[in-house]
Design a protein around this motif. Structure first.
Motif, PDB file in Angstrom:
ATOM      1  N   GLY A 257      31.133  30.561   7.006  1.00  0.00           N
ATOM      2  CA  GLY A 257      32.091  29.673   8.009  1.00  0.00           C
ATOM      3  C   GLY A 257      32.756  28.333   7.737  1.00  0.00           C
ATOM      4  O   GLY A 257      33.174  27.396   7.830  1.00  0.00           O
ATOM      5  N   LEU A 258      32.322  28.225   6.252  1.00  0.00           N
ATOM      6  CA  LEU A 258      33.352  26.586   5.440  1.00  0.00           C
ATOM      7  C   LEU A 258      34.285  26.498   6.145  1.00  0.00           C
ATOM      8  O   LEU A 258      35.204  25.801   6.758  1.00  0.00           O
ATOM      9  CB  LEU A 258      33.920  27.174   4.274  1.00  0.00           C
ATOM     10  CG  LEU A 258      34.006  26.010   3.119  1.00  0.00           C
ATOM     11  CD1 LEU A 258      33.646  24.888   3.169  1.00  0.00           C
ATOM     12  CD2 LEU A 258      34.310  26.856   1.379  1.00  0.00           C
ATOM     13  N   PHE A 259      36.054  27.244   5.829  1.00  0.00           N
ATOM     14  CA  PHE A 259      36.976  27.825   6.645  1.00  0.00           C
ATOM     15  C   PHE A 259      36.720  26.763   8.355  1.00  0.00           C
ATOM     16  O   PHE A 259      37.565  26.576   7.990  1.00  0.00           O
ATOM     17  CB  PHE A 259      37.600  28.496   5.656  1.00  0.00           C
ATOM     18  CG  PHE A 259      37.951  29.175   4.443  1.00  0.00           C
ATOM     19  CD1 PHE A 259      38.414  27.376   3.742  1.00  0.00           C
ATOM     20  CD2 PHE A 259      37.987  29.598   4.535  1.00  0.00           C
ATOM     21  CE1 PHE A 259      38.963  27.409   2.394  1.00  0.00           C
ATOM     22  CE2 PHE A 259      37.944  29.775   2.493  1.00  0.00           C
ATOM     23  CZ  PHE A 259      38.173  29.464   2.087  1.00  0.00           C
ATOM     24  N   ALA A 260      36.417  28.081   8.491  1.00  0.00           N
ATOM     25  CA  ALA A 260      36.362  27.816  10.312  1.00  0.00           C
ATOM     26  C   ALA A 260      35.930  26.518  10.663  1.00  0.00           C
ATOM     27  O   ALA A 260      36.122  26.313  11.594  1.00  0.00           O
ATOM     28  CB  ALA A 260      34.993  29.381  10.582  1.00  0.00           C
ATOM     29  N   ARG A 261      34.511  26.091   9.791  1.00  0.00           N
ATOM     30  CA  ARG A 261      34.307  25.072  10.345  1.00  0.00           C
ATOM     31  C   ARG A 261      34.659  23.769  10.256  1.00  0.00           C
ATOM     32  O   ARG A 261      35.479  22.621  11.101  1.00  0.00           O
ATOM     33  CB  ARG A 261      33.152  24.223   9.572  1.00  0.00           C
ATOM     34  CG  ARG A 261      32.149  23.419   9.520  1.00  0.00           C
ATOM     35  CD  ARG A 261      31.299  23.129  11.474  1.00  0.00           C
ATOM     36  NE  ARG A 261      31.263  22.238  11.634  1.00  0.00           N
ATOM     37  CZ  ARG A 261      32.176  20.610  12.262  1.00  0.00           C
ATOM     38  NH1 ARG A 261      33.853  20.802  12.820  1.00  0.00           N
ATOM     39  NH2 ARG A 261      31.197  19.531  12.683  1.00  0.00           N
ATOM     40  N   ALA A 271      39.035  24.842  21.460  1.00  0.00           N
ATOM     41  CA  ALA A 271      40.200  25.876  20.288  1.00  0.00           C
ATOM     42  C   ALA A 271      39.143  27.560  20.040  1.00  0.00           C
ATOM     43  O   ALA A 271      38.037  27.181  20.250  1.00  0.00           O
ATOM     44  CB  ALA A 271      40.677  26.022  19.558  1.00  0.00           C
ATOM     45  N   ARG A 272      39.592  28.491  20.303  1.00  0.00           N
ATOM     46  CA  ARG A 272      39.016  29.536  20.124  1.00  0.00           C
ATOM     47  C   ARG A 272      38.943  29.950  18.791  1.00  0.00           C
ATOM     48  O   ARG A 272      39.801  29.840  17.642  1.00  0.00           O
ATOM     49  CB  ARG A 272      40.284  30.743  20.682  1.00  0.00           C
ATOM     50  CG  ARG A 272      39.730  31.874  20.316  1.00  0.00           C
ATOM     51  CD  ARG A 272      38.892  32.824  20.734  1.00  0.00           C
ATOM     52  NE  ARG A 272      38.084  34.465  21.271  1.00  0.00           N
ATOM     53  CZ  ARG A 272      37.018  35.138  21.194  1.00  0.00           C
ATOM     54  NH1 ARG A 272      35.966  34.190  21.459  1.00  0.00           N
ATOM     55  NH2 ARG A 272      37.388  36.015  21.360  1.00  0.00           N
ATOM     56  N   ILE A 273      38.050  30.264  18.384  1.00  0.00           N
ATOM     57  CA  ILE A 273      37.342  30.191  15.991  1.00  0.00           C
ATOM     58  C   ILE A 273      36.632  31.432  17.150  1.00  0.00           C
ATOM     59  O   ILE A 273      35.382  31.330  17.466  1.00  0.00           O
ATOM     60  CB  ILE A 273      36.383  29.172  16.276  1.00  0.00           C
ATOM     61  CG1 ILE A 273      37.263  27.467  15.928  1.00  0.00           C
ATOM     62  CG2 ILE A 273      36.400  29.361  15.147  1.00  0.00           C
ATOM     63  CD1 ILE A 273      36.765  26.389  15.840  1.00  0.00           C
ATOM     64  N   ASN A 289      26.557  26.848  11.649  1.00  0.00           N
ATOM     65  CA  ASN A 289      27.554  25.982  11.246  1.00  0.00           C
ATOM     66  C   ASN A 289      28.582  25.679  12.144  1.00  0.00           C
ATOM     67  O   ASN A 289      29.209  25.124  11.947  1.00  0.00           O
ATOM     68  CB  ASN A 289      27.448  26.407   9.201  1.00  0.00           C
ATOM     69  CG  ASN A 289      26.596  26.524   8.869  1.00  0.00           C
ATOM     70  OD1 ASN A 289      26.088  26.086   8.654  1.00  0.00           O
ATOM     71  ND2 ASN A 289      27.104  27.587   7.458  1.00  0.00           N
ATOM     72  N   LEU A 290      28.658  26.601  12.882  1.00  0.00           N
ATOM     73  CA  LEU A 290      29.340  25.845  14.015  1.00  0.00           C
ATOM     74  C   LEU A 290      29.255  26.018  15.377  1.00  0.00           C
ATOM     75  O   LEU A 290      29.972  25.941  16.183  1.00  0.00           O
ATOM     76  CB  LEU A 290      30.083  28.400  14.394  1.00  0.00           C
ATOM     77  CG  LEU A 290      31.314  28.439  12.817  1.00  0.00           C
ATOM     78  CD1 LEU A 290      31.754  29.143  13.128  1.00  0.00           C
ATOM     79  CD2 LEU A 290      32.454  27.237  12.748  1.00  0.00           C
ATOM     80  N   ALA A 291      28.225  25.454  15.493  1.00  0.00           N
ATOM     81  CA  ALA A 291      27.311  24.961  16.121  1.00  0.00           C
ATOM     82  C   ALA A 291      28.088  23.772  17.107  1.00  0.00           C
ATOM     83  O   ALA A 291      28.641  23.021  15.750  1.00  0.00           O
ATOM     84  CB  ALA A 291      25.943  25.017  16.549  1.00  0.00           C
ATOM     85  N   GLY A 292      27.855  23.768  18.699  1.00  0.00           N
ATOM     86  CA  GLY A 292      29.065  22.723  18.876  1.00  0.00           C
ATOM     87  C   GLY A 292      30.625  22.638  19.101  1.00  0.00           C
ATOM     88  O   GLY A 292      30.957  21.979  19.796  1.00  0.00           O
ATOM     89  N   PHE A 293      30.776  24.287  18.870  1.00  0.00           N
ATOM     90  CA  PHE A 293      32.074  24.523  19.324  1.00  0.00           C
ATOM     91  C   PHE A 293      32.412  25.689  19.853  1.00  0.00           C
ATOM     92  O   PHE A 293      31.678  26.630  19.586  1.00  0.00           O
ATOM     93  CB  PHE A 293      32.870  25.059  17.714  1.00  0.00           C
ATOM     94  CG  PHE A 293      33.800  24.011  16.682  1.00  0.00           C
ATOM     95  CD1 PHE A 293      34.875  23.462  17.149  1.00  0.00           C
ATOM     96  CD2 PHE A 293      32.955  23.781  16.018  1.00  0.00           C
ATOM     97  CE1 PHE A 293      35.349  22.327  16.395  1.00  0.00           C
ATOM     98  CE2 PHE A 293      33.390  22.596  14.983  1.00  0.00           C
ATOM     99  CZ  PHE A 293      34.415  22.111  14.941  1.00  0.00           C
ATOM    100  N   GLY A 294      32.227  25.442  21.259  1.00  0.00           N
ATOM    101  CA  GLY A 294      32.012  25.538  22.370  1.00  0.00           C
ATOM    102  C   GLY A 294      32.324  27.371  22.446  1.00  0.00           C
ATOM    103  O   GLY A 294      31.918  27.801  22.986  1.00  0.00           O
TER     104      GLY A 294
END
Length: 396
Positions: A257-261, A271-273, A289-294
């Motif tokens: 998830g490097l770029f997504a984060r 936003a939708r990821i 690693n992406l925790a916190g993005f709803g």
């Protein structure tokens, strides 16, 4: 950021009398993809020889390492230099050279000249496979950029897998061979360790675009081996995509998830990821690693299969970071079906990139920007980041 393992050469069926060991005096031609240069032997041989340890323009004695009378081309090593290029240097590593360690391709070439050779390869692949105009600035003006984190091309590799010689010494394999060369200290490895593997820490910190994030990864999971690579790639992707608040993001071959984060910082928590990754363990780390993005979701599965059945809504931005074989036409078609305004493509193989450039062009997406980075000094490998848009200039 999944990367496929390098395939071992297939066992070849002899096609006539072997030419292995024969020597020829020859003029070295241009560099070719794969860490060698092209040499054209005149009659009566009339063969192309893909020759390692040479520099374009040199006159050398080459020795055939693979080839028979029935083969279309041969392989060889430059074993004697009769007229040296001004770009030739003494290899810093004592086991770099003909018949020795196969880990490095260009230790005999000055580092700035290595980057020029890599740029020439990228240009040639784009012209030959993507049918781009060689005079267009994106092609003609391409340079391979230096990335902080190595010392004159050495001491950058954070992960090195060693093997053992029959008598138990640490070593690396010869080029296109299972034979092992003893290597006490691999000079491109960041820190020498007397073990079969230099381990990757379980957490990596990346600072990019003024923001810092920690990424959990598996002990044996993929991570860019050049210490400057994550920052350089993230900042380039952010610059090219120019993400805006609220835009949706589809991150393919997403690794942990490097770029997504980092894209999440720009588009916002609501936003939708969606991050899609084939390796289940990497996907598990991506979720953490992406925790916190709803509205962030990490999905495990083959990218082509996932896109055929899921996430078929439009996305504003797409990131592609495929393995060495590239995204290929099927995935490209699925990507453009989501109608993104921009696609950032991170490529570790210029030939695969060029083929996918052609695929994107067939769907109305044009190559609008291209940068290349020297993430693998002393080897022939080069990393590129390309931008595709629906409104970019037609380069063909």
């Amino acid at each position: 950021m999944t990367r496929g393992r390098q395939r071992r050469p297939r066992r070849r069926v002899p096609r006539g009398e072997s030419r292995v060991g024969q020597r020829f005096e020859a003029l070295v031609g241009p560099v070719a993809h794969g860490g060698h240069c092209i040499v054209r032997l005149p009659e009566p041989e009339s063969r192309v020889v893909f020759t390692r340890h040479a520099v374009p323009g040199e006159r050398v004695v080459l020795e055939i390492t693979e080839g028979t009378d029935g083969d279309r081309f041969w392989r060889g090593d430059a074993v004697e230099v009769l007229e040296a290029s001004p770009d030739r240097v003494d290899a810093p590593c004592p086991v770099a050279g003909p018949g020795l360690c196969g880990g490095c391709d260009f230790q005999h070439v000055a580092v700035p000249a290595q980057r020029s050779l890599k740029a020439a390869v990228v240009r040639e692949q784009l012209v030959r496979l993507a049918h781009l105009d060689p005079d267009h600035p994106l092609v003609a003006d391409l340079v391979v950029e230096q990335v902080p984190g190595d010392v004159d091309g050495l001491r950058w590799r954070t992960r090195t897998r060693f093997v053992r010689t029959p008598d138990g010494r640490q070593g690396l394999r010869k080029h296109r061979s299972h034979d092992v060369v003893p290597v006490e200290d691999c000079l491109i490895t960041l820190r020498h360790r007397s073990s079969d593997d230099v381990p990757v820490p379980a957490t990596r910190t990346v600072v990019a675009a003024g923001t810092s994030h920690d990424f959990g990864i598996a002990d044996d999971g993929f991570w860019q081996v050049h210490p400057g690579a994550p920052t350089a790639l993230v900042e380039t992707v952010l610059e090219l995509l120019d993400p805006q608040p609220g835009e949706s993001v589809l991150d393919l071959y997403a690794g942990v998830g490097l770029f997504a984060r980092f894209l999440g910082d720009r588009v916002g928590e609501d936003a939708r990821i969606v991050a899609v990754e084939g390796d289940r363990e990497a996907t598990r780390h991506a979720r953490l690693n992406l925790a916190g993005f709803g509205r962030a979701r990490a999905q495990a599965g083959s990218v082509d299969q996932v896109l055929e059945t899921s996430f078929d809504e439009p996305f504003d931005l797409v990131v592609l970071d495929p393995p060495r074989e590239g995204a290929r036409a099927g995935v490209v078609a699925q990507v453009v079906d989501r109608a993104p305004r921009a696609v950032a493509y991170v490529a570790c193989d210029p030939a695969a990139l060029a083929r996918d450039v052609a695929s994107f062009a067939g769907h109305g997406y044009r190559l609008e920007a291209l940068r290349a980075f020297d993430l693998f000094p002393m080897t022939h490998h080069v990393e590129c980041v390309a931008l595709f848009t629906r409104t970019g200039p037609d380069l063909r």
